[in-house]
Design a protein around this motif. Structure first.
Motif, short mmCIF file in Angstrom:
data_model
loop_
_atom_site.label_atom_id
_atom_site.label_comp_id
_atom_site.label_asym_id
_atom_site.label_seq_id
_atom_site.Cartn_x
_atom_site.Cartn_y
_atom_site.Cartn_z
N ASN A 60 0.95 -1.28 0.17
CA ASN A 60 0.21 0.42 -0.35
C ASN A 60 0.45 0.98 -0.08
OD1 ASN A 60 -2.47 -1.21 0.26
ND2 ASN A 60 -2.34 -1.66 1.88
N PHE A 61 1.86 1.11 0.92
CA PHE A 61 2.85 2.32 0.31
C PHE A 61 4.04 2.19 -0.57
CE2 PHE A 61 7.35 4.22 1.49
CZ PHE A 61 6.86 5.32 2.23
N LEU A 62 4.05 1.86 -1.40
CA LEU A 62 4.96 1.68 -2.24
C LEU A 62 3.72 1.91 -4.04
CD1 LEU A 62 7.06 -1.60 -2.07
CD2 LEU A 62 7.43 1.11 -2.12
N ARG A 63 2.20 1.16 -3.62
CA ARG A 63 1.67 2.45 -4.37
C ARG A 63 1.62 4.12 -4.25
NH1 ARG A 63 -2.65 -2.76 -2.99
NH2 ARG A 63 -1.37 -4.46 -3.72
N SER A 64 0.88 3.95 -2.48
CA SER A 64 1.14 5.34 -2.56
C SER A 64 2.00 6.61 -3.16
CB SER A 64 0.65 5.64 -0.80
OG SER A 64 1.68 5.84 -0.28
N ILE A 65 2.96 6.21 -2.90
CA ILE A 65 4.08 7.08 -3.54
C ILE A 65 4.40 7.20 -5.49
CG2 ILE A 65 4.82 7.32 -1.54
CD1 ILE A 65 7.49 5.27 -1.72
N TYR A 66 4.65 5.74 -5.57
CA TYR A 66 4.82 5.29 -6.88
C TYR A 66 3.91 5.06 -8.30
CZ TYR A 66 9.21 4.33 -4.86
OH TYR A 66 10.33 5.06 -4.50
N LYS A 67 3.41 5.87 -8.94
CA LYS A 67 2.11 5.73 -10.23
C LYS A 67 2.07 4.55 -10.45
CE LYS A 67 3.39 8.81 -13.54
NZ LYS A 67 4.17 7.91 -14.85
N GLU A 68 3.88 4.00 -10.77
CA GLU A 68 3.96 3.36 -11.47
C GLU A 68 3.60 1.39 -10.85
OE1 GLU A 68 6.48 6.51 -12.20
OE2 GLU A 68 6.59 5.02 -10.59
N VAL A 69 3.36 1.33 -9.55
CA VAL A 69 3.08 0.68 -8.63
C VAL A 69 1.32 0.27 -8.53
CG1 VAL A 69 3.79 -0.67 -6.53
CG2 VAL A 69 5.40 0.62 -7.66
N LYS A 70 0.86 -0.28 -9.19
CA LYS A 70 -0.78 -0.78 -9.19
C LYS A 70 -0.82 -2.42 -8.34
CE LYS A 70 -1.05 2.32 -12.23
NZ LYS A 70 -1.36 3.60 -12.01
N PRO A 71 -2.02 -2.56 -8.38
CA PRO A 71 -2.53 -3.84 -6.93
C PRO A 71 -2.21 -4.57 -8.09
CG PRO A 71 -4.69 -2.16 -6.96
CD PRO A 71 -3.34 -1.19 -7.66
N GLY A 72 -1.79 -5.91 -7.63
CA GLY A 72 -1.23 -7.10 -8.91
C GLY A 72 -2.63 -7.32 -9.65
N ASP A 86 7.87 1.42 -17.52
CA ASP A 86 8.21 2.39 -18.72
C ASP A 86 9.91 3.43 -18.45
OD1 ASP A 86 7.60 3.76 -16.61
OD2 ASP A 86 5.52 4.37 -17.41
N GLY A 87 10.89 2.57 -17.02
CA GLY A 87 12.17 3.52 -17.05
C GLY A 87 11.69 4.75 -15.91
N ALA A 88 10.46 5.32 -15.91
CA ALA A 88 10.23 6.01 -14.57
C ALA A 88 10.99 5.50 -12.76
CB ALA A 88 8.41 6.17 -14.83
N LEU A 89 10.46 3.97 -12.94
CA LEU A 89 11.10 3.95 -11.47
C LEU A 89 12.84 3.48 -12.03
CD1 LEU A 89 9.27 3.07 -8.89
CD2 LEU A 89 9.40 0.77 -9.81
N SER A 90 13.45 3.36 -10.66
CA SER A 90 14.95 3.52 -10.87
C SER A 90 15.50 2.48 -10.44
CB SER A 90 15.22 4.46 -9.11
OG SER A 90 15.36 3.94 -8.26
N LYS A 91 16.45 2.30 -10.70
CA LYS A 91 16.53 0.89 -11.45
C LYS A 91 16.75 0.33 -9.71
CE LYS A 91 18.53 -0.37 -15.54
NZ LYS A 91 19.59 -0.86 -16.72
N GLU A 92 17.41 1.05 -8.11
CA GLU A 92 17.38 0.16 -7.36
C GLU A 92 16.47 0.13 -6.95
OE1 GLU A 92 18.89 3.16 -3.48
OE2 GLU A 92 20.27 2.89 -4.87
N THR A 93 15.07 1.46 -7.17
CA THR A 93 14.19 1.49 -6.26
C THR A 93 13.35 -0.22 -6.77
OG1 THR A 93 13.35 3.28 -6.11
CG2 THR A 93 11.59 2.30 -5.80
N LEU A 94 13.86 -0.56 -8.36
CA LEU A 94 13.05 -1.60 -8.69
C LEU A 94 13.69 -2.68 -8.15
CD1 LEU A 94 10.87 -3.62 -10.16
CD2 LEU A 94 12.47 -2.87 -12.50
N GLY A 95 14.89 -2.68 -8.16
CA GLY A 95 15.64 -3.78 -7.48
C GLY A 95 15.36 -4.22 -5.83
N ASP A 96 14.81 -3.22 -5.42
CA ASP A 96 14.27 -3.26 -3.67
C ASP A 96 13.17 -4.44 -4.39
OD1 ASP A 96 16.29 -1.95 -2.64
OD2 ASP A 96 15.55 -0.07 -2.51
N MET A 97 12.02 -3.92 -4.86
CA MET A 97 11.02 -4.81 -4.62
C MET A 97 11.47 -5.69 -5.55
SD MET A 97 8.98 -1.83 -6.59
CE MET A 97 8.14 0.08 -5.94
#
Length: 112
Positions: A60-72, A86-97
């Protein structure tokens, strides 16, 4: 990130493999030890996407701060997120996910 880049990144984790149980266009990244999926890569409405497991509060937190993150998409909405690659999310953030999903689904250590 391209399809091959995200697949290669997921395969960089230990004891993982790719699978195609749903046919072409749906790449499932699994653990060898328990065969659980930790990532599902697909195209949706012209966007490359990845489904990743996530603890509900964090999801829920990730969905609230990143528009690229949606419910599954086609998954339990409490425990899975769909991330638009789409490239808007940093590779580091995506890597953490990806790492979070990997850790949540990896085989449990036996206590012998």
């Amino acid at each position: 990130m391209t399809l091959n880049e995200i697949i290669d990144y997921c395969l960089s984790y230990p004891d993982t493999y790719k699978d195609y149980p749903f046919g072409e266009g749906w790449t499932v990244m699994r653990h060898k030890g328990n065969k659980k999926l930790f990532a599902l890569i697909f195209n949706l409405d012209g966007h490359l996407c990845i489904n990743l497991k996530c603890e509900p509060e964090r999801a829920n937190f990730l969905r609230s701060i990143y528009k690229e993150v949606k419910p599954g998409y086609h998954m339990n909405k409490d425990h899975w997120n769909t991330i638009i690659l789409d490239g808007a999310l940093s590779k580091e953030t995506l890597g953490d996910m990806v790492q979070h999903s990997f850790e949540l689904t990896k085989p449990k250590k036996s206590h012998s």
